[in-house]
Design an enzyme around this catalytic site. Structure first.
Site, PDB file in Angstrom:
ATOM      1  CG  HIS A 215      -1.900  -1.090   1.305  1.00 11.18           C
ATOM      2  ND1 HIS A 215      -2.780  -1.375   0.292  1.00 11.18           N
ATOM      3  CD2 HIS A 215      -2.130  -2.016   2.287  1.00 11.18           C
ATOM      4  CE1 HIS A 215      -3.524  -2.429   0.648  1.00 11.18           C
ATOM      5  NE2 HIS A 215      -3.141  -2.832   1.842  1.00 11.18           N
TER       6      HIS A 215
HETATM    7  F1  V1D Z   1      -8.760  -3.533  12.835  1.00  8.64           F
HETATM    8  C1  V1D Z   1      -7.909  -2.559  13.143  1.00  8.64           C
HETATM    9  C2  V1D Z   1      -7.533  -2.381  14.442  1.00  8.64           C
HETATM   10  C3  V1D Z   1      -6.662  -1.365  14.768  1.00  8.64           C
HETATM   11  C4  V1D Z   1      -6.163  -0.553  13.770  1.00  8.64           C
HETATM   12  C5  V1D Z   1      -6.546  -0.748  12.449  1.00  8.64           C
HETATM   13  C6  V1D Z   1      -7.423  -1.750  12.117  1.00  8.64           C
HETATM   14  C7  V1D Z   1      -7.810  -1.942  10.726  1.00  8.64           C
HETATM   15  C8  V1D Z   1      -8.501  -2.965  10.157  1.00  8.64           C
HETATM   16  N1  V1D Z   1      -8.618  -2.724   8.823  1.00  8.64           N
HETATM   17  N2  V1D Z   1      -7.519  -1.093   9.735  1.00  8.64           N
HETATM   18  C9  V1D Z   1      -7.982  -1.583   8.615  1.00  8.64           C
HETATM   19  C10 V1D Z   1      -7.798  -0.961   7.301  1.00  8.64           C
HETATM   20  N3  V1D Z   1      -8.230   0.413   7.287  1.00  8.64           N
HETATM   21  C11 V1D Z   1      -9.532   0.776   7.106  1.00  8.64           C
HETATM   22  C12 V1D Z   1      -9.945   2.180   7.099  1.00  8.64           C
HETATM   23  C13 V1D Z   1      -9.001   3.266   7.062  1.00  8.64           C
HETATM   24  N4  V1D Z   1      -9.394   3.626   8.458  1.00  8.64           N
HETATM   25  C14 V1D Z   1      -9.742   4.942   8.767  1.00  8.64           C
HETATM   26  C15 V1D Z   1     -10.449   2.655   8.417  1.00  8.64           C
HETATM   27  O1  V1D Z   1     -10.371  -0.106   6.963  1.00  8.64           O
HETATM   28  C16 V1D Z   1      -6.367  -1.057   6.830  1.00  8.64           C
HETATM   29  C17 V1D Z   1      -6.010  -2.455   6.438  1.00  8.64           C
HETATM   30  C18 V1D Z   1      -4.577  -2.555   6.005  1.00  8.64           C
HETATM   31  C19 V1D Z   1      -4.275  -3.903   5.394  1.00  8.64           C
HETATM   32  C20 V1D Z   1      -2.810  -4.044   5.115  1.00  8.64           C
HETATM   33  C21 V1D Z   1      -2.433  -5.266   4.308  1.00  8.64           C
HETATM   34  O2  V1D Z   1      -2.948  -6.438   4.911  1.00  8.64           O
HETATM   35  O3  V1D Z   1      -2.958  -5.225   3.016  1.00  8.64           O
HETATM   36  C22 V1D Z   1      -0.916  -5.381   4.243  1.00  8.64           C
HETATM   37  N5  V1D Z   1      -0.285  -5.886   3.240  1.00  8.64           N
HETATM   38  O4  V1D Z   1       1.044  -5.802   3.456  1.00  8.64           O
HETATM   39  C23 V1D Z   1       1.247  -5.308   4.631  1.00  8.64           C
HETATM   40  C24 V1D Z   1       0.013  -4.992   5.150  1.00  8.64           C
END
Ligand code: V1D
Ligand code: CA
Length: 433
Positions: free
Chosen positions: A149
C-alpha cells in the site's frame, strides 16, 4: 552414471532457493492493539527451522536499503521524514497534523526503529531482486516484505516503504517484462499505481472489493492507462471465497497472463489475510488453496520473488508461510507441527493445515466465471508483447507513473456483521501476546 554425476544432475534440477531473514525483525512493534505484528516473522522462522527447511535453502541476512535505494521510488523528503521521525514527535499534538501529510496516523504510527524496519524489509526485497537479476538464484523468499500500500510520499494501510516497487525496478534492469501477482485480501494499490502507465509491468491483484473494504481501489474496470492500458488486472471477490472457487479463477487467469503477457520474471505478494479465520480478512482459504497458488507460480519455472504482506492471525501466518517455503524448496512437511520455542501457539491440535469455517460464500460460480472471462478478454487485447518496449537498461524512472492524485477521503470503518466472531479472534490474539 556415477554417483557424483547423479548429484550434479539432482542439484541442477533443483531450483536454488534463497531465503532472507533478519533476527531483529520480530522485535519491531507497531503499538498496543495494532493488528500488524512483526513478531509473526519470529514465529515463521522458528517453524521453518523446526521443520528442517533451512537445510533445503540458503539463508541470507539482508543488507539494509540505503536512502539512495529507497528514493529510487520514494520522494526524498518522505524518506528524510521517515528517517528523522521519532515516537516523541508522533505523540506531540502540534506535530500530528503535519504528520498526516505523510499518511501518519494510528494505523501507520511512528514506532521505535521505524526507519530500520523499512530499510530491512526493502533491503531484503531489493537484494533478492538483484540475485534474481544476476541469476544467482531462481527463487527468492522475503516474508519481511510485501508492503503493497505504500505510496511515493505517503504511508498507508500499515505500509511505509514499498519494497515491492523497489524490487520490481531492480528486476526491470535485467528483465523485459515483470508480472506482479498479489493474493493478499487487500488490493495491491501502491504497486498498481506505481506502474499504472507501464507496459513492462503487469499488476494482477485478487482481493475483496466492495462494502468499503480497504483500500477501496481495484475495481474491475481499472485496467491501466496510456501505454499501460490493459496491463493492470483486478479480480474482485466478495466474502467467503473457498479454495476450489478461488483456484478456479486463479489458474485460468494465470494461464492467460502467461500466454499474452509472457513475463520474464514474477513477483508474488502472499498476504496471509486471505486465509480462513484471519483477524481482518473475510475469505475462507486454507493452506491447500493459498499454497496451490504458490505451487502453480513456482511451476512456471520463471525467476520468482515471493514476498509476505498482510496476515493477522499469527499462528496461521506462520503455518502458511512455512508451508509455502516447503512448497518452494520442494520438500514435503508433516502435518504434525514439530516441537519449537513457540509450540503453544499451535494449540489445541498442533497441526499444520487450517480448516475452512462455516461462513457463507457470497461469491457465485456464475459471477466468478464472468469475471474470469472478462479478464481473459482484457488480456487478449493487450497486443503483441515485445513491440515498442524500451530497451533494457533504459531510464526506468519513466515507467513509474506519477499521474494519479491522492485517493478519496478515508471512509469510516465499516460495522462488520461478523463482529462477534472477530471479537473472539481478537481475544485469541490477545491471549497469544
Ligand atoms: F482492525 C484494526 C484495528 C486497529 C487498527 C486498524 C485496524 C484496521 C482494520 N482494517 N484497519 C484496517 C484498514 N483500514 C480501514 C480504514 C481506514 N481507516 C480509517 C479505516 O479499513 C487497513 C487495512 C490494512 C491492510 C494491510 C495489508 O494487509 O494489506 C498489508 N499488506 O502488506 C502489509 C500490510
Ligand atoms: Ca490482493
Amino acid at each position: 552414471m556415477s554417483a557424483d554425476t547423479n548429484r550434479e544432475v539432482f542439484f541442477e534440477l533443483m531450483p536454488k532457493v534463497n531465503y532472507f531473514y533478519s533476527p531483529d525483525f520480530g522485535g519491531y512493534y507497531y503499538g498496543a492493539g495494532h493488528p500488524m505484528r512483526p513478531f509473526r516473522m519470529s514465529l515463521v522462522h522458528e517453524l521453518v527451522v523446526s521443520y528442517g527447511l533451512h537445510r533445503h535453502l540458503n539463508i541470507y541476512e539482508p543488507r539494509p536499503a540505503s536512502v539512495r535505494d529507497m528514493t529510487a521510488f520514494h520522494a526524498d523528503e518522505y524518506i528524510k521524514f521517515i528517517r528523522e521521525a521519532t515516537p516523541e514527535t508522533y505523540q506531540s499534538p502540534t506535530c500530528k497534523d503535519h504528520l498526516r501529510r505523510f499518511g501518519i496516523n494510528d494505523e501507520c504510527p511512528i514506532f521505535s526503529g521505524l526507519y530500520d524496519f523499512c530499510a530491512t524489509a526493502c533491503g531484503a526485497s531489493i537484494g533478492a531482486a538483484a540475485q534474481l537479476a544476476s541469476k544467482d538464484a531462481e527463487i527468492c523468499i522475503n516474508f519481511m516484505g510485501g508492503y503493497h500500500h505504500a505510496k511515493i510520499s505517503e504511508a498507508s494501510g500499515f505500509c511505509y516503504c514499498n519494497d515491492i516497487v523497489l524490487a520490481i525496478l531492480e528486476l526491470l534492469k535485467a528483465y523485459e517484462r515483470v508480472l506482479y501477482i498479489d493474493i493478499d485480501i487487500h488490493h495491491g494499490d501502491g504497486v498498481e499505481e506505481a506502474f499504472y502507465t507501464s507496459d513492462r509491468v503487469m499488476t494482477l491483484s485478487f482481493h475483496k472489493y466492495g462494502d468499503q473494504f480497504f483500500p477501496g481501489t481495484g475495481a474491475r474496470d481499472d485496467i491501466g492507462r496510456g501505454d499501460g492500458r490493459g496491463f493492470a488486472v483486478n479480480f474482485p471477490f466478495t466474502d467467503g471465497v473457498r479454495d476450489d472457487m478461488y483456484l478456479g479463477c486463479f489458474k485460468p487467469v494465470i494461464d492467460n497472463v502467461l500466454k499474452y503477457f509472457k513475463p520474464s520474471a514474477i513477483v508474488m505478494q502472499c498476504g496471509a489475510d486471505s486465509l480462513a479465520n484471519d483477524r481482518l480478512g473475510s475469505f475462507n482459504l486454507t493452506l491447500n488453496g493459498h499454497g496451490e497458488c504458490v505451487r502453480y507460480i513456482r511451476d512456471t519455472g520463471l525467476p520468482l520473488l515471493v514476498l509476505g504482506g498482510g496476515g493477522y492471525t499469527l499462528r496461521n501466518v506462520a503455518r502458511c508461510w512455512t508451508y509455502e517455503t516447503a512448497v518452494l524448496c520442494r520438500h514435503a512437511v508433516s502435518e504434525e507441527i514439530p516441537f519449537n520455542r513457540h509450540y503453544e501457539y499451535y494449540s489445541p491440535h498442533y497441526l499444520l493445515n487450517i480448516l475452512p469455517t462455516n461462513m457463507l460464500d457470497r461469491n457465485t460460480a456464475v459471477e466468478l466465471t464472468k469475471e474470469t472471462q472478462r479478464i481473459v478478454d482484457q488480456l487478449k487485447r493487450i497486443g503483441c508483447p515485445g513491440a515498442g518496449y524500451e530497451s533494457i537498461g533504459a531510464d526506468i524512472s519513466k515507467t513509474v507513473s506519477l499521474w494519479r492524485l491522492k485517493g478519496e477521503e478515508e471512509e469510516d470503518e465499516k460495522v462488520d456483521e461478523d463482529q462477534e466472531t472477530r471479537k473472539l479472534h481478537r481475544k485469541e490474539e490477545e491471549e497469544e501476546e
